[in-house]
Design a protein around this motif. Structure first.
Motif, mmCIF file in Angstrom:
data_model
loop_
_atom_site.group_PDB
_atom_site.id
_atom_site.type_symbol
_atom_site.label_atom_id
_atom_site.label_comp_id
_atom_site.label_asym_id
_atom_site.label_seq_id
_atom_site.Cartn_x
_atom_site.Cartn_y
_atom_site.Cartn_z
ATOM 1 N N GLU A 17 10.762 26.291 -17.904
ATOM 2 C CA GLU A 17 12.010 25.616 -17.500
ATOM 3 C C GLU A 17 12.779 25.134 -18.736
ATOM 4 O O GLU A 17 14.012 25.220 -18.780
ATOM 5 N N SER A 20 14.426 27.976 -20.232
ATOM 6 C CA SER A 20 15.617 28.305 -19.437
ATOM 7 C C SER A 20 16.789 27.440 -19.901
ATOM 8 O O SER A 20 17.906 27.933 -20.098
ATOM 9 N N GLU A 50 18.212 23.014 -15.461
ATOM 10 C CA GLU A 50 16.877 23.469 -15.897
ATOM 11 C C GLU A 50 16.057 22.307 -16.442
ATOM 12 O O GLU A 50 14.848 22.243 -16.231
ATOM 13 N N HIS A 53 14.699 20.653 -13.571
ATOM 14 C CA HIS A 53 13.553 21.411 -13.029
ATOM 15 C C HIS A 53 12.283 21.080 -13.821
ATOM 16 O O HIS A 53 11.209 20.925 -13.249
ATOM 17 N N GLU A 94 16.343 34.715 -14.346
ATOM 18 C CA GLU A 94 16.040 34.023 -13.083
ATOM 19 C C GLU A 94 15.019 34.812 -12.263
ATOM 20 O O GLU A 94 14.182 34.232 -11.572
#
Ligand code: OFO
Length: 174
Positions: A17, A20, A50, A53, A94
């Motif tokens: 994450e 990301s 992100e 997340h 993704e």
């Protein structure tokens, strides 16, 4: 108490994450440098999501009596040949994240960890949305083609999604 296998796998996902976030921040910088601030803002907002997340996993691990651990984050690419290529890379990324979440879900099921299974369901839904949004933008960019005017309008449209953290820093003059 969380089992070690799950704890380790979730910690690995924190790193995914954060990567990301790093990837989207790098795309934001690429777009900002190309005077496409709308696309840049869209990517900054994505980067913030992100981070959220990553924090969701962080809190969950700690809540279950484990320990969130942070590892090194790989450097993302810095340039993309076109906006289309950047969003195609975002979609591909993704899809990779979706496969990571699915693997975590498989592990939660095999370890009979119902709490982790439940927590991961949020990510399963989120990934459906993340892939769909990236896919929609790719289709829009394809419609834009070589038109500078259409790209200008798309940049304006995507600029509406303003990242909260970056906007607060700008307002504070930082
Ligand atoms: Fe883009 O969903 Fe998290 O990584």
């Amino acid at each position: 108490m969380i089992n070690k296998k799950i704890e380790e796998a979730l910690n690995k996902q924190i790193n995914e994450e954060l990567y990301s976030a790093y990837l989207y921040m790098s795309m934001a910088s690429h777009f900002d440098a190309a005077n496409l601030q709308g696309l840049g803002n869209w990517m900054k907002t994505q980067a913030e999501e992100e981070m959220a997340h990553a924090y969701r996993f962080y809190h969950y691990i700690n809540e279950r009596g484990g320990r969130a651990k942070l590892g090194a984050i790989a450097a993302p690419p810095v340039e993309w040949a076109s906006p289309l290529k950047a969003f195609q890379d975002a979609l591909e990324h993704e899809r990779h994240i979706t496969s990571c979440i699915n693997a975590l879900m498989d592990l939660a099921i095999s370890e009979k960890d119902h709490a982790t299974n439940l927590m991961l369901q949020w990510y399963v839904n989120e990934q459906v949305e993340e892939e769909a949004i990236a896919g929609e933008i790719i289709e829009k960019i394809k419609l834009v083609g070589d038109s500078g005017q259409a790209l200008y309008l798309l940049d304006k449209e995507l600029g509406v999604r303003v990242p909260a953290m970056a906007a607060a820093l700008t307002a504070a003059g930082e």
